[in-house]
Design a protein around this motif. Structure first.
Motif, PDB file in Angstrom:
ATOM      1  N   ASN A 216       0.860  -1.183   0.000  1.00  0.00           N
ATOM      2  CA  ASN A 216       0.000   0.000   0.000  1.00  0.00           C
ATOM      3  C   ASN A 216       0.898   1.235   0.000  1.00  0.00           C
ATOM      4  OD1 ASN A 216      -2.213   1.700   0.156  1.00  0.00           O
ATOM      5  ND2 ASN A 216      -2.391   1.512   2.381  1.00  0.00           N
ATOM      6  N   PRO A 217       1.346   1.680  -1.174  1.00  0.00           N
ATOM      7  CA  PRO A 217       2.298   2.803  -1.244  1.00  0.00           C
ATOM      8  C   PRO A 217       1.735   4.063  -0.594  1.00  0.00           C
ATOM      9  CG  PRO A 217       2.043   1.734  -3.392  1.00  0.00           C
ATOM     10  CD  PRO A 217       0.968   1.191  -2.512  1.00  0.00           C
ATOM     11  N   THR A 218       2.623   4.844   0.013  1.00  0.00           N
ATOM     12  CA  THR A 218       2.204   6.103   0.625  1.00  0.00           C
ATOM     13  C   THR A 218       2.238   7.259  -0.374  1.00  0.00           C
ATOM     14  OG1 THR A 218       4.476   6.573   1.329  1.00  0.00           O
ATOM     15  CG2 THR A 218       3.064   5.372   2.867  1.00  0.00           C
ATOM     16  N   THR A 219       2.894   7.054  -1.516  1.00  0.00           N
ATOM     17  CA  THR A 219       3.081   8.147  -2.474  1.00  0.00           C
ATOM     18  C   THR A 219       2.074   8.132  -3.619  1.00  0.00           C
ATOM     19  OG1 THR A 219       4.769   6.759  -3.536  1.00  0.00           O
ATOM     20  CG2 THR A 219       5.529   8.451  -2.001  1.00  0.00           C
ATOM     21  N   TYR A 220       1.335   7.041  -3.769  1.00  0.00           N
ATOM     22  CA  TYR A 220       0.327   6.963  -4.825  1.00  0.00           C
ATOM     23  C   TYR A 220      -0.607   5.794  -4.527  1.00  0.00           C
ATOM     24  CZ  TYR A 220       3.101   3.086  -6.701  1.00  0.00           C
ATOM     25  OH  TYR A 220       3.785   1.897  -6.843  1.00  0.00           O
ATOM     26  N   SER A 221      -1.666   5.695  -5.316  1.00  0.00           N
ATOM     27  CA  SER A 221      -2.632   4.617  -5.131  1.00  0.00           C
ATOM     28  C   SER A 221      -2.441   3.552  -6.210  1.00  0.00           C
ATOM     29  CB  SER A 221      -4.061   5.170  -5.200  1.00  0.00           C
ATOM     30  OG  SER A 221      -5.001   4.111  -5.253  1.00  0.00           O
ATOM     31  N   ARG A 222      -2.523   2.309  -5.804  1.00  0.00           N
ATOM     32  CA  ARG A 222      -2.429   1.225  -6.785  1.00  0.00           C
ATOM     33  C   ARG A 222      -3.746   1.046  -7.552  1.00  0.00           C
ATOM     34  NH1 ARG A 222      -0.506  -4.268  -5.183  1.00  0.00           N
ATOM     35  NH2 ARG A 222       0.214  -4.306  -7.344  1.00  0.00           N
ATOM     36  N   ALA A 223      -4.756   1.779  -7.124  1.00  0.00           N
ATOM     37  CA  ALA A 223      -6.039   1.832  -7.849  1.00  0.00           C
ATOM     38  C   ALA A 223      -6.562   0.430  -8.150  1.00  0.00           C
ATOM     39  CB  ALA A 223      -5.883   2.679  -9.106  1.00  0.00           C
ATOM     40  N   GLU A 224      -6.877   0.204  -9.434  1.00  0.00           N
ATOM     41  CA  GLU A 224      -7.500  -1.072  -9.809  1.00  0.00           C
ATOM     42  C   GLU A 224      -6.562  -2.259  -9.651  1.00  0.00           C
ATOM     43  OE1 GLU A 224      -5.710   0.543 -13.623  1.00  0.00           O
ATOM     44  OE2 GLU A 224      -6.786   1.333 -11.899  1.00  0.00           O
ATOM     45  N   CYS A 225      -5.265  -1.980  -9.427  1.00  0.00           N
ATOM     46  CA  CYS A 225      -4.291  -3.061  -9.264  1.00  0.00           C
ATOM     47  C   CYS A 225      -4.002  -3.361  -7.797  1.00  0.00           C
ATOM     48  CB  CYS A 225      -2.994  -2.710  -9.987  1.00  0.00           C
ATOM     49  SG  CYS A 225      -3.167  -2.652 -11.789  1.00  0.00           S
ATOM     50  N   ALA A 226      -4.777  -2.784  -6.894  1.00  0.00           N
ATOM     51  CA  ALA A 226      -4.537  -2.961  -5.464  1.00  0.00           C
ATOM     52  C   ALA A 226      -4.577  -4.431  -5.054  1.00  0.00           C
ATOM     53  CB  ALA A 226      -5.555  -2.165  -4.657  1.00  0.00           C
ATOM     54  N   CYS A 227      -5.338  -5.216  -5.773  1.00  0.00           N
ATOM     55  CA  CYS A 227      -5.450  -6.643  -5.445  1.00  0.00           C
ATOM     56  C   CYS A 227      -4.545  -7.514  -6.312  1.00  0.00           C
ATOM     57  CB  CYS A 227      -6.902  -7.104  -5.563  1.00  0.00           C
ATOM     58  SG  CYS A 227      -7.945  -6.510  -4.202  1.00  0.00           S
ATOM     59  N   ASN A 228      -3.683  -6.900  -7.099  1.00  0.00           N
ATOM     60  CA  ASN A 228      -2.691  -7.662  -7.854  1.00  0.00           C
ATOM     61  C   ASN A 228      -1.539  -8.020  -6.918  1.00  0.00           C
ATOM     62  OD1 ASN A 228      -4.324  -7.012  -9.990  1.00  0.00           O
ATOM     63  ND2 ASN A 228      -2.651  -6.457 -11.362  1.00  0.00           N
ATOM     64  N   PRO A 229      -1.270  -9.291  -6.703  1.00  0.00           N
ATOM     65  CA  PRO A 229      -0.197  -9.677  -5.777  1.00  0.00           C
ATOM     66  C   PRO A 229       1.171  -9.276  -6.298  1.00  0.00           C
ATOM     67  CG  PRO A 229      -1.032 -11.598  -6.943  1.00  0.00           C
ATOM     68  CD  PRO A 229      -1.948 -10.461  -7.293  1.00  0.00           C
ATOM     69  N   VAL A 230       2.068  -8.987  -5.367  1.00  0.00           N
ATOM     70  CA  VAL A 230       3.437  -8.574  -5.698  1.00  0.00           C
ATOM     71  C   VAL A 230       4.418  -9.509  -5.009  1.00  0.00           C
ATOM     72  CG1 VAL A 230       5.145  -6.717  -5.569  1.00  0.00           C
ATOM     73  CG2 VAL A 230       2.729  -6.162  -5.916  1.00  0.00           C
ATOM     74  N   ARG A 231       5.446  -9.929  -5.751  1.00  0.00           N
ATOM     75  CA  ARG A 231       6.533 -10.731  -5.176  1.00  0.00           C
ATOM     76  C   ARG A 231       7.747  -9.841  -4.938  1.00  0.00           C
ATOM     77  NH1 ARG A 231       2.234 -13.937  -7.249  1.00  0.00           N
ATOM     78  NH2 ARG A 231       2.512 -16.071  -6.514  1.00  0.00           N
ATOM     79  N   TYR A 232       8.456 -10.120  -3.841  1.00  0.00           N
ATOM     80  CA  TYR A 232       9.665  -9.367  -3.508  1.00  0.00           C
ATOM     81  C   TYR A 232      10.896 -10.213  -3.847  1.00  0.00           C
ATOM     82  CZ  TYR A 232       6.405  -6.698  -0.520  1.00  0.00           C
ATOM     83  OH  TYR A 232       5.361  -5.960  -0.033  1.00  0.00           O
ATOM     84  N   PHE A 233      11.923  -9.575  -4.397  1.00  0.00           N
ATOM     85  CA  PHE A 233      13.140 -10.319  -4.710  1.00  0.00           C
ATOM     86  C   PHE A 233      14.368  -9.452  -4.483  1.00  0.00           C
ATOM     87  CE2 PHE A 233      12.133  -8.185  -8.714  1.00  0.00           C
ATOM     88  CZ  PHE A 233      13.373  -7.715  -9.136  1.00  0.00           C
ATOM     89  N   ALA A 234      15.515 -10.111  -4.386  1.00  0.00           N
ATOM     90  CA  ALA A 234      16.811  -9.433  -4.299  1.00  0.00           C
ATOM     91  C   ALA A 234      17.808 -10.228  -5.124  1.00  0.00           C
ATOM     92  CB  ALA A 234      17.278  -9.328  -2.854  1.00  0.00           C
ATOM     93  N   ILE A 235      18.514  -9.533  -6.022  1.00  0.00           N
ATOM     94  CA  ILE A 235      19.566 -10.165  -6.818  1.00  0.00           C
ATOM     95  C   ILE A 235      20.866 -10.043  -6.036  1.00  0.00           C
ATOM     96  CG2 ILE A 235      20.798 -10.162  -9.020  1.00  0.00           C
ATOM     97  CD1 ILE A 235      18.405  -8.554 -10.169  1.00  0.00           C
TER      98      ILE A 235
ATOM     99  N   ASN B 152       7.600  -1.547  -0.494  1.00  0.00           N
ATOM    100  CA  ASN B 152       6.280  -0.922  -0.411  1.00  0.00           C
ATOM    101  C   ASN B 152       5.950  -0.142  -1.679  1.00  0.00           C
ATOM    102  OD1 ASN B 152       3.962  -0.614   1.333  1.00  0.00           O
ATOM    103  ND2 ASN B 152       4.457   1.577   1.421  1.00  0.00           N
ATOM    104  N   LEU B 153       6.821  -0.269  -2.695  1.00  0.00           N
ATOM    105  CA  LEU B 153       6.650   0.401  -3.999  1.00  0.00           C
ATOM    106  C   LEU B 153       6.747   1.918  -3.889  1.00  0.00           C
ATOM    107  CD1 LEU B 153       3.724  -1.705  -5.562  1.00  0.00           C
ATOM    108  CD2 LEU B 153       6.185  -2.081  -5.743  1.00  0.00           C
TER     109      LEU B 153
ATOM    110  N   VAL C  35       9.005  -6.797  -7.456  1.00  0.00           N
ATOM    111  CA  VAL C  35       9.853  -5.629  -7.185  1.00  0.00           C
ATOM    112  C   VAL C  35      11.065  -6.050  -6.366  1.00  0.00           C
ATOM    113  CG1 VAL C  35       8.587  -5.016  -5.083  1.00  0.00           C
ATOM    114  CG2 VAL C  35       9.893  -3.266  -6.311  1.00  0.00           C
ATOM    115  N   GLY C  36      12.220  -5.453  -6.690  1.00  0.00           N
ATOM    116  CA  GLY C  36      13.421  -5.815  -5.952  1.00  0.00           C
ATOM    117  C   GLY C  36      14.582  -4.903  -6.275  1.00  0.00           C
ATOM    118  N   LEU C  37      15.779  -5.408  -6.054  1.00  0.00           N
ATOM    119  CA  LEU C  37      16.996  -4.615  -6.229  1.00  0.00           C
ATOM    120  C   LEU C  37      18.156  -5.528  -6.529  1.00  0.00           C
ATOM    121  CD1 LEU C  37      18.595  -3.711  -2.818  1.00  0.00           C
ATOM    122  CD2 LEU C  37      16.657  -5.293  -2.994  1.00  0.00           C
TER     123      LEU C  37
END
Length: 342
Positions: free
Chosen positions: A83-102, A151-152, A167-169
């Motif tokens: 749930n980003p604090t800088t913008y709304s995920r709008a219609e994608c709020a229920c799209n799951p996100v995976r976290y990764f690190a390279i 948190n995007l 999303v990752g780094l």
């Protein structure tokens, strides 16, 4: 007669007095009635207002919960709904996100590899975030930085949109990762972060790339500009002209040290969900990128990169003292590096 007039005058006075007092009482009663009316009206209005207000307060806006994703039970800890604090995920709020690190090392192809990831519509890999020392000064700053990324809320050229699915780094082993490996592994466990190990099999080629890149930091061969990665064959050709001289005496020791570091990293994060990739395998076989997309649970796409490889061909043409290198590695566990491509 005079008495009659006197009584008449008294009667008139009494009548007038009674009339005056009656009028006063009527006015008093009327005023009281009006006051009571105003009070009653005000009470009624307040009750109406309170009722209306209570009615609004009783209406709770309940957001519709996201439906349960169709996944295996073991995947649940790795599925997130930021749930980003800088913008709304709008219609994608229920799209799951995976976290990764390279997790990788410098000059192991991680920059090139990351461009493939970022060519995917739904993947955001935010680069070498912890190259900035203040971000890795202690575990608190590391955690704060990771929280912002996952948190995007991290803004970079790799940032996609509200429909990001992974999303990752990119995180180098010498950027606070090994020093804080226990706390970082715990952070990954708690927050459901998956690890992508990217290493290079041929550590000799990696060493040549490291030395050439260090040289260009000062020489700035491309019109006075240092570039770690190139996007044209001409640029790659210019950078490849430099042939470093490797210290043959310390070569075995340096190769062993790099090998030990990667082995330790694999051990430190062995309990973290991970995939191990090697630069040479990705170069030769792009189906490895399909395996990666499956690992991140994103739709398969044809991933692209604009980067151009700098060092090609045989190793003998890429170093100044090839004969010394050849002699140093013959008969050692690293002799295969003399002939392996990559």
């Amino acid at each position: 007669m005079a008495d009659d007039l006197s009584f008449f005058a008294k009667d008139v006075f009494l009548v007038k007095g009674l009339k005056s007092s009656t009028l006063v009482w009527r006015l008093v009663v009327l005023t009281f009635a009006m006051a009571c009316g105003v009070y009653i009206c005000s009470v009624c209005l307040k009750q109406i207002g309170t009722s209306s207000k209570v009615g609004f307060l009783d209406i709770n806006v309940i957001e519709k919960p996201c439906p349960e994703p169709n996944i295996e039970p073991w995947e649940i800890p790795y599925v997130h709904y930021p749930n980003p604090t800088t913008y709304s995920r709008a219609e994608c709020a229920c799209n799951p996100v995976r976290y990764f690190a390279i997790l990788s090392m410098q000059r192991s192809g991680s920059g090139w590899f990351e461009t493939f990831l970022n060519s995917h519509t739904n993947i955001s890999s935010n680069g070498e975030i912890f190259s900035v020392k203040v971000r890795r000064s202690n575990m608190s700053t590391i955690a704060e930085t990771l929280d912002k990324i996952y948190n995007l809320d991290w803004v970079s050229s790799a940032s996609k949109n509200e429909c990001t699915a992974a999303v990752g780094l990119k995180w180098m082993l010498n950027q606070g990762l090994m020093q804080n490996h226990e706390q970082i592994a715990e952070y990954f466990r708690i927050h459901g972060v998956s690890v992508i190990f990217l290493f290079r099999r041929n550590l000799l080629r990696r060493m040549i790339s490291v030395l050439a890149n260090e040289y260009d930091r000062n020489a700035k061969l491309l019109n006075g500009t240092h570039k770690s990665h190139t996007h044209s064959a001409k640029e790659a050709e210019i950078l490849a002209k430099y042939k470093p001289k490797i210290n043959a005496t310390l070569l075995i020791q340096n190769l062993r040290q790099v090998n030990d570091t990667t082995t330790k990293a694999l051990g430190y994060f062995k309990s973290t969900r991970h995939i191990i990739l090697y630069y040479e395998d990705v170069v030769k076989n792009h189906t490895k990128l399909l395996d990666l997309q499956d690992f991140l649970k994103v739709p398969r796409m044809d991933l692209k990169s604009r980067q151009v490889k700098i060092h090609n061909g045989s190793l003998s043409s890429q170093v100044e003292n090839w004969n010394d290198i050849n002699k140093a590695l013959i008969g050692t566990p690293y002799k295969s590096f003399l002939h392996e491509d990559g």
